[in-house]
Each structure stands twice: as structure tokens, then as C-alpha cells.
Write a protein that holds these residues in place. Sequence first.
Motif, PDB file in Angstrom:
ATOM      1  N   GLY A 212       0.781  -1.239  -0.017  1.00 60.55           N
ATOM      2  CA  GLY A 212      -0.025  -0.025   0.072  1.00 60.55           C
ATOM      3  C   GLY A 212       0.991   1.356   0.103  1.00 60.55           C
ATOM      4  O   GLY A 212       0.434   2.261  -0.714  1.00 60.55           O
ATOM      5  N   TYR A 213       1.894   1.142   0.698  1.00 57.15           N
ATOM      6  CA  TYR A 213       2.753   2.397   0.857  1.00 57.15           C
ATOM      7  C   TYR A 213       3.511   2.584  -0.577  1.00 57.15           C
ATOM      8  O   TYR A 213       3.752   3.797  -1.225  1.00 57.15           O
ATOM      9  CB  TYR A 213       3.879   2.107   1.801  1.00 57.15           C
ATOM     10  CG  TYR A 213       3.475   2.135   3.257  1.00 57.15           C
ATOM     11  CD1 TYR A 213       2.365   2.755   3.582  1.00 57.15           C
ATOM     12  CD2 TYR A 213       4.169   1.489   4.213  1.00 57.15           C
ATOM     13  CE1 TYR A 213       1.985   2.909   4.799  1.00 57.15           C
ATOM     14  CE2 TYR A 213       3.716   1.737   5.305  1.00 57.15           C
ATOM     15  CZ  TYR A 213       2.575   2.093   5.790  1.00 57.15           C
ATOM     16  OH  TYR A 213       2.183   2.033   7.184  1.00 57.15           O
ATOM     17  N   GLU A 214       3.871   1.495  -1.297  1.00 55.05           N
ATOM     18  CA  GLU A 214       4.631   1.590  -2.462  1.00 55.05           C
ATOM     19  C   GLU A 214       3.608   2.151  -3.404  1.00 55.05           C
ATOM     20  O   GLU A 214       3.737   2.949  -4.586  1.00 55.05           O
ATOM     21  CB  GLU A 214       5.084   0.439  -3.191  1.00 55.05           C
ATOM     22  CG  GLU A 214       6.235  -0.243  -2.156  1.00 55.05           C
ATOM     23  CD  GLU A 214       6.488  -1.705  -2.615  1.00 55.05           C
ATOM     24  OE1 GLU A 214       5.853  -2.352  -3.097  1.00 55.05           O
ATOM     25  OE2 GLU A 214       7.743  -1.934  -1.991  1.00 55.05           O
ATOM     26  N   SER A 215       2.269   1.735  -3.272  1.00 56.11           N
ATOM     27  CA  SER A 215       1.224   2.112  -4.426  1.00 56.11           C
ATOM     28  C   SER A 215       0.995   3.769  -4.088  1.00 56.11           C
ATOM     29  O   SER A 215       0.779   4.405  -5.247  1.00 56.11           O
ATOM     30  CB  SER A 215      -0.082   1.526  -4.196  1.00 56.11           C
ATOM     31  OG  SER A 215      -0.011   0.156  -4.500  1.00 56.11           O
ATOM     32  N   PHE A 216       1.039   4.150  -2.967  1.00 53.73           N
ATOM     33  CA  PHE A 216       0.785   5.505  -2.730  1.00 53.73           C
ATOM     34  C   PHE A 216       2.029   6.166  -3.348  1.00 53.73           C
ATOM     35  O   PHE A 216       1.825   7.161  -3.886  1.00 53.73           O
ATOM     36  CB  PHE A 216       0.703   5.793  -1.199  1.00 53.73           C
ATOM     37  CG  PHE A 216       0.983   7.384  -0.979  1.00 53.73           C
ATOM     38  CD1 PHE A 216       0.034   8.340  -1.158  1.00 53.73           C
ATOM     39  CD2 PHE A 216       2.150   7.629  -0.415  1.00 53.73           C
ATOM     40  CE1 PHE A 216       0.077   9.526  -0.678  1.00 53.73           C
ATOM     41  CE2 PHE A 216       2.346   8.961   0.002  1.00 53.73           C
ATOM     42  CZ  PHE A 216       1.310  10.031  -0.253  1.00 53.73           C
ATOM     43  N   ALA A 217       3.394   5.748  -3.178  1.00 54.34           N
ATOM     44  CA  ALA A 217       4.294   6.464  -3.674  1.00 54.34           C
ATOM     45  C   ALA A 217       4.386   6.714  -4.924  1.00 54.34           C
ATOM     46  O   ALA A 217       4.886   7.711  -5.606  1.00 54.34           O
ATOM     47  CB  ALA A 217       5.511   5.780  -3.169  1.00 54.34           C
ATOM     48  N   ASP A 218       3.868   5.571  -5.882  1.00 52.80           N
ATOM     49  CA  ASP A 218       3.773   5.738  -7.389  1.00 52.80           C
ATOM     50  C   ASP A 218       2.519   6.893  -7.620  1.00 52.80           C
ATOM     51  O   ASP A 218       2.856   7.417  -8.415  1.00 52.80           O
ATOM     52  CB  ASP A 218       3.450   4.135  -7.742  1.00 52.80           C
ATOM     53  CG  ASP A 218       4.633   3.168  -7.633  1.00 52.80           C
ATOM     54  OD1 ASP A 218       5.612   3.669  -7.529  1.00 52.80           O
ATOM     55  OD2 ASP A 218       4.152   1.971  -7.834  1.00 52.80           O
ATOM     56  N   GLU A 219       1.625   6.612  -7.006  1.00 53.10           N
ATOM     57  CA  GLU A 219       0.488   7.853  -7.082  1.00 53.10           C
ATOM     58  C   GLU A 219       0.894   9.208  -7.064  1.00 53.10           C
ATOM     59  O   GLU A 219       0.719  10.199  -7.759  1.00 53.10           O
ATOM     60  CB  GLU A 219      -0.773   7.401  -6.489  1.00 53.10           C
ATOM     61  CG  GLU A 219      -1.415   6.310  -6.586  1.00 53.10           C
ATOM     62  CD  GLU A 219      -2.653   5.799  -5.859  1.00 53.10           C
ATOM     63  OE1 GLU A 219      -2.644   6.310  -4.832  1.00 53.10           O
ATOM     64  OE2 GLU A 219      -3.488   5.076  -6.198  1.00 53.10           O
ATOM     65  N   PHE A 220       1.663   9.396  -5.817  1.00 49.86           N
ATOM     66  CA  PHE A 220       2.288  10.595  -5.462  1.00 49.86           C
ATOM     67  C   PHE A 220       3.223  11.088  -6.594  1.00 49.86           C
ATOM     68  O   PHE A 220       3.299  12.269  -7.104  1.00 49.86           O
ATOM     69  CB  PHE A 220       2.704  10.627  -4.099  1.00 49.86           C
ATOM     70  CG  PHE A 220       3.357  11.877  -3.677  1.00 49.86           C
ATOM     71  CD1 PHE A 220       2.754  13.047  -3.810  1.00 49.86           C
ATOM     72  CD2 PHE A 220       4.467  11.869  -2.827  1.00 49.86           C
ATOM     73  CE1 PHE A 220       3.307  14.224  -3.350  1.00 49.86           C
ATOM     74  CE2 PHE A 220       4.887  13.330  -2.346  1.00 49.86           C
ATOM     75  CZ  PHE A 220       4.326  14.217  -2.635  1.00 49.86           C
ATOM     76  N   SER A 221       4.022  10.213  -7.050  1.00 48.66           N
ATOM     77  CA  SER A 221       5.298  10.523  -8.037  1.00 48.66           C
ATOM     78  C   SER A 221       4.481  11.024  -9.359  1.00 48.66           C
ATOM     79  O   SER A 221       4.842  11.939  -9.816  1.00 48.66           O
ATOM     80  CB  SER A 221       6.161   9.298  -7.902  1.00 48.66           C
ATOM     81  OG  SER A 221       7.094   9.680  -9.271  1.00 48.66           O
ATOM     82  N   THR A 222       3.342  10.188  -9.565  1.00 47.74           N
ATOM     83  CA  THR A 222       2.530  10.454 -10.828  1.00 47.74           C
ATOM     84  C   THR A 222       2.048  11.870 -10.757  1.00 47.74           C
ATOM     85  O   THR A 222       2.004  12.642 -11.555  1.00 47.74           O
ATOM     86  CB  THR A 222       1.639   9.575 -11.101  1.00 47.74           C
ATOM     87  OG1 THR A 222       2.117   8.250 -11.399  1.00 47.74           O
ATOM     88  CG2 THR A 222       0.678   9.745 -12.484  1.00 47.74           C
ATOM     89  N   ILE A 223       1.337  12.355  -9.726  1.00 43.46           N
ATOM     90  CA  ILE A 223       0.838  13.519  -9.339  1.00 43.46           C
ATOM     91  C   ILE A 223       1.925  14.729  -9.655  1.00 43.46           C
ATOM     92  O   ILE A 223       1.773  15.675 -10.289  1.00 43.46           O
ATOM     93  CB  ILE A 223       0.392  13.811  -8.066  1.00 43.46           C
ATOM     94  CG1 ILE A 223      -1.179  13.045  -7.824  1.00 43.46           C
ATOM     95  CG2 ILE A 223      -0.070  15.392  -7.655  1.00 43.46           C
ATOM     96  CD1 ILE A 223      -1.510  12.819  -6.591  1.00 43.46           C
ATOM     97  N   LEU A 224       3.069  14.288  -9.057  1.00 44.81           N
ATOM     98  CA  LEU A 224       4.077  15.427  -9.242  1.00 44.81           C
ATOM     99  C   LEU A 224       4.563  15.581 -10.584  1.00 44.81           C
ATOM    100  O   LEU A 224       5.078  16.659 -10.959  1.00 44.81           O
ATOM    101  CB  LEU A 224       5.320  14.966  -8.106  1.00 44.81           C
ATOM    102  CG  LEU A 224       4.930  15.265  -6.663  1.00 44.81           C
ATOM    103  CD1 LEU A 224       6.254  14.849  -5.655  1.00 44.81           C
ATOM    104  CD2 LEU A 224       4.564  16.615  -6.214  1.00 44.81           C
ATOM    105  N   SER A 225       4.958  14.473 -11.119  1.00 47.08           N
ATOM    106  CA  SER A 225       5.421  14.572 -12.509  1.00 47.08           C
ATOM    107  C   SER A 225       4.188  15.047 -13.417  1.00 47.08           C
ATOM    108  O   SER A 225       4.888  15.906 -14.488  1.00 47.08           O
ATOM    109  CB  SER A 225       5.472  13.068 -13.166  1.00 47.08           C
ATOM    110  OG  SER A 225       6.468  12.346 -12.528  1.00 47.08           O
ATOM    111  N   ARG A 226       3.246  15.030 -13.138  1.00 45.23           N
ATOM    112  CA  ARG A 226       1.993  15.944 -13.916  1.00 45.23           C
ATOM    113  C   ARG A 226       2.326  17.354 -13.628  1.00 45.23           C
ATOM    114  O   ARG A 226       2.094  18.068 -14.647  1.00 45.23           O
ATOM    115  CB  ARG A 226       0.593  15.238 -13.596  1.00 45.23           C
ATOM    116  CG  ARG A 226      -0.590  15.595 -14.504  1.00 45.23           C
ATOM    117  CD  ARG A 226      -1.700  15.148 -14.019  1.00 45.23           C
ATOM    118  NE  ARG A 226      -1.886  14.103 -14.131  1.00 45.23           N
ATOM    119  CZ  ARG A 226      -1.932  12.967 -13.102  1.00 45.23           C
ATOM    120  NH1 ARG A 226      -2.390  13.829 -11.968  1.00 45.23           N
ATOM    121  NH2 ARG A 226      -2.120  11.794 -13.382  1.00 45.23           N
TER     122      ARG A 226
END
Length: 231
Positions: A212-226
Motif C-alpha cells: 500500500g505504501y508503494e502504491s501511494f508512492a507511485d501515485e504521489f510521484s505521478t501527481i508530481l510528474s504531472r
Amino acid sequence: MEQLAGAGQPVDFSLIALFARASLTVQIVMVILILASFWGWAIIIQKFITFNAARREADRFDRAFWSGQPLDDLYDRIGENPSGPAERIFSSGMAEWRRSLRDDGNLIAGVTARIDRAMNVAINRENDRLTRGLPFLATVGSTAPFIGLFGTVWGIKTAFEEIAISQNTSLAVVAPGIAEALVATALGLLAAIPAVIFYNKLSSDADRITGGYESFADEFSTILSRQLDDE
């Protein structure tokens, strides 16, 4: 032991009496297994408390993260001392994001990779906290039966030596010594079975929480990349 049997008196087969009559080596084995069992249960109970707290904290943070408030405001509200694993992972990413801002408002090159590394380090640190103590359960589960078996073999050896000295092979003489020896194997299994069961369960739970932490990190990284692409 022989005097009681020879006198026709009943032999006490309670666990305390069996422990008291056992040889010193078998007593040491029993004490080790009892301590390992208590320590294992302490780890199991502590992990259940820790995992439940981590799940509740992750649920609270997810609601705050996806509430629509600006991430900078959420980070400012959390402050320098995040209260839980999810907040610490988020704070590690946001801290790297802010450190990458230059005075002119632009970002230093490679910010996305640095944010990912910062959050991965935080995730690994949280995973270490979650799994701390589980190797002990694995060790108890794999070694306790053999430690108990050693105590049983030693106890049976001692019992046969006493039988040879007394030259009496009646069941009344043999049974107490064998019973004392078998208690060591029983204690080994009593320590090993819960350790194996809960090691597998807790390891699986820790993997799910970390996932779950890894999934959140991926989503957070996607938001910042956007956000970087929009700039």
C-alpha cells in the motif's frame, strides 16, 4: 522415582512435577522453550497492535491526501514530525520536492528521480519497522521442535541409565522417565506451531501494508510528474 513406584504410591505426572524430576539438561531445554514461547507471543501481540495502528493511520492519511486540499498545505499541517508511516513517506517526498526548488521558482533537474529515491528509502525504513521481530518467529518455528527433540532424547537416555542401575524394567519405573522426556518435545511443538502460523500471517500482512505504501508512492510521484509537465 523408583522409591515411589516400589512403595506403591501414585506418581505425580503434573507438568511441575515432571519438570522437577527431569535432569538438569532437560530442565534447561524446557526453560529455553518456555521463554521462546513467551517471547514469540509477545512479538505476535505487539505486531498485531502495530499493524492495526499502521492501517488506521494509512486510512486517515489517504482521506486527507485525497480530500482535495493543496499538498503544500497538507505538508505544512503535518510539520516536521509526522505521526505515522504514511505521513513519513509523504513528508520525505515533499521535503525533497521543496529542497529542489531554486530561488527563481524553477526546479533542479532530476527532481522526480530524487523524490522517488527519498520515498523508497522511507518505505524501506517502514518495512524494517513492520518486520522487526519476525525473524525470531521464523527461528523459533524452525528450531524449537529440534531443541525439544534433543531434550527428549537426552531425557530418555537418562531414564534408561536409571533403569539399568535399578535393574527394574517394570512400567511403573519406565513411565515417569519417559513422560518427563516427552514433555520437552511437547514444549517444542507448543512454541513452534504458533510461531510458524503467525510468522506466515504477519509476513503476509506486512507485505500488504508495504505494498500500500508503494502504491501511494507511485501515485504521489505521478501527481508530481504531472505538475512538472504542466509547468
